[in-house]
Enzyme design. Structure first.
Site, PDB file in Angstrom:
ATOM      1  N   HIS A   1       0.945  -0.900   0.126  1.00 57.88           N
ATOM      2  CA  HIS A   1      -0.007  -0.004  -0.144  1.00 57.88           C
ATOM      3  C   HIS A   1       0.983   1.237  -0.026  1.00 57.88           C
ATOM      4  O   HIS A   1       2.045   1.220   0.513  1.00 57.88           O
ATOM      5  CB  HIS A   1      -0.899  -0.200   1.329  1.00 57.88           C
ATOM      6  CG  HIS A   1      -1.429   1.415   1.558  1.00 57.88           C
ATOM      7  ND1 HIS A   1      -2.853   1.657   1.058  1.00 57.88           N
ATOM      8  CD2 HIS A   1      -1.108   2.469   2.075  1.00 57.88           C
ATOM      9  CE1 HIS A   1      -2.949   3.146   1.103  1.00 57.88           C
ATOM     10  NE2 HIS A   1      -2.088   3.395   1.981  1.00 57.88           N
TER      11      HIS A   1
ATOM     12  N   GLU B   1      -2.424   9.079   7.108  1.00 52.59           N
ATOM     13  CA  GLU B   1      -1.992   7.617   7.354  1.00 52.59           C
ATOM     14  C   GLU B   1      -0.746   7.272   8.245  1.00 52.59           C
ATOM     15  O   GLU B   1      -0.693   6.498   8.934  1.00 52.59           O
ATOM     16  CB  GLU B   1      -1.840   6.904   5.982  1.00 52.59           C
ATOM     17  CG  GLU B   1      -3.199   6.939   4.928  1.00 52.59           C
ATOM     18  CD  GLU B   1      -3.074   6.440   3.815  1.00 52.59           C
ATOM     19  OE1 GLU B   1      -4.228   6.182   3.097  1.00 52.59           O
ATOM     20  OE2 GLU B   1      -1.928   5.894   3.368  1.00 52.59           O
TER      21      GLU B   1
HETATM   22  N1  UDP Z   1      -8.824  -3.406  -4.299  1.00 47.72           N
HETATM   23  C1  UDP Z   1      -9.425  -4.712  -4.339  1.00 47.72           C
HETATM   24  N2  UDP Z   1     -10.384  -4.839  -5.742  1.00 47.72           N
HETATM   25  C2  UDP Z   1     -10.426  -3.679  -6.491  1.00 47.72           C
HETATM   26  C3  UDP Z   1      -9.528  -2.508  -6.114  1.00 47.72           C
HETATM   27  C4  UDP Z   1      -9.015  -2.554  -5.111  1.00 47.72           C
HETATM   28  O1  UDP Z   1      -9.270  -5.655  -3.497  1.00 47.72           O
HETATM   29  O2  UDP Z   1     -11.011  -3.891  -7.250  1.00 47.72           O
HETATM   30  C5  UDP Z   1      -8.203  -3.355  -3.056  1.00 47.72           C
HETATM   31  C6  UDP Z   1      -6.426  -3.409  -3.252  1.00 47.72           C
HETATM   32  O3  UDP Z   1      -5.762  -4.204  -2.244  1.00 47.72           O
HETATM   33  C7  UDP Z   1      -6.078  -2.151  -3.108  1.00 47.72           C
HETATM   34  C8  UDP Z   1      -6.855  -1.586  -2.158  1.00 47.72           C
HETATM   35  O4  UDP Z   1      -8.228  -2.282  -2.309  1.00 47.72           O
HETATM   36  O5  UDP Z   1      -4.661  -1.848  -3.137  1.00 47.72           O
HETATM   37  C9  UDP Z   1      -7.230  -0.097  -1.977  1.00 47.72           C
HETATM   38  O6  UDP Z   1      -7.635   0.219  -3.290  1.00 47.72           O
HETATM   39  P1  UDP Z   1      -6.963   1.625  -4.118  1.00 47.72           P
HETATM   40  O7  UDP Z   1      -8.163   1.979  -5.171  1.00 47.72           O
HETATM   41  O8  UDP Z   1      -7.133   2.704  -3.128  1.00 47.72           O
HETATM   42  O9  UDP Z   1      -5.881   1.205  -4.947  1.00 47.72           O
HETATM   43  P2  UDP Z   1      -4.324   1.585  -4.436  1.00 47.72           P
HETATM   44  O10 UDP Z   1      -4.374   3.125  -3.896  1.00 47.72           O
HETATM   45  O11 UDP Z   1      -3.893   0.682  -3.310  1.00 47.72           O
HETATM   46  O12 UDP Z   1      -3.459   1.178  -5.645  1.00 47.72           O
HETATM   47 MG    MG Z   2      -5.647   4.088  -2.380  1.00 47.59          MG
END
Ligand code: UDP
Ligand code: MG
Length: 140
Positions: free
Chosen positions: A117, A128
């Site tokens: 993350h 965060e």
């Molecule tokens: N995630 C998921 N399915 C999705 C999109 C996101 O399980 O379709 C999870 C994934 O672990 C991701 C987290 O949710 O890292 C947070 O999503 P975000 O869109 O904020 O992505 P990031 O900022 O982590 O790239």
């Molecule tokens: Mg995110």
């Protein structure tokens, strides 16, 4: 460009496969400094709070299950343009879409279990970082 801090998490798929050192090497090779680091297991309440912005999304409950399925490593990365730089090093959310040489392409197992993350803005980074660390936990 100013020196920034960002919040990074090595997710349960990464700790399970003993990838903490390999992933940290990517950050250090890219010039980001790990100025705080803590291994912990999130409670369900903490996972829900951390990902509250996604509470209405279909993947939210599964994501909270996953993030509590094993230990994580929370860390503060510091460096020039650290928020954007870290997201470049991580790669796209879905490992299938991530560029070669990124953490998520090389280590991620799925869109959910994508190993890392990273905060998405300096404003969210401050929130965060404070979620996991006191100022006295950070040494640069
Ligand atoms: N995630 C998921 N399915 C999705 C999109 C996101 O399980 O379709 C999870 C994934 O672990 C991701 C987290 O949710 O890292 C947070 O999503 P975000 O869109 O904020 O992505 P990031 O900022 O982590 O790239
Ligand atoms: Mg995110």
């Amino acid at each position: 460009m100013a020196v920034e801090r960002t919040l990074s998490i090595l997710k349960p798929d990464a700790t399970r496969r003993n990838l903490t050192g390999a992933i940290n090497q990517r950050f250090e090779d890219a010039g980001l400094r790990i100025v705080a680091q803590r291994r912990l297991r999130l409670t369900r309440e903490q996972a829900q709070q951390f990902y509250a912005v996604h509470a209405e999304r279909a993947f939210y409950d599964d994501l909270c299950d996953y993030m509590t399925s094993g230990p994580i490593v929370a860390q503060v990365l510091e460096g020039e343009n650290a928020v954007v730089r870290n997201r470049e090093i991580m790669g796209a959310t879905n490992p299938a879409n991530a560029d070669k040489g990124t953490i998520r392409k090389d280590f991620g197992e799925s869109v959910e279990a994508n190993s890392a993350h990273g905060s998405d803005s300096p404003e969210n980074a401050a929130i965060e970082v404070a979620f996991f660390f006191a100022q006295t936990d950070i040494a640069d």
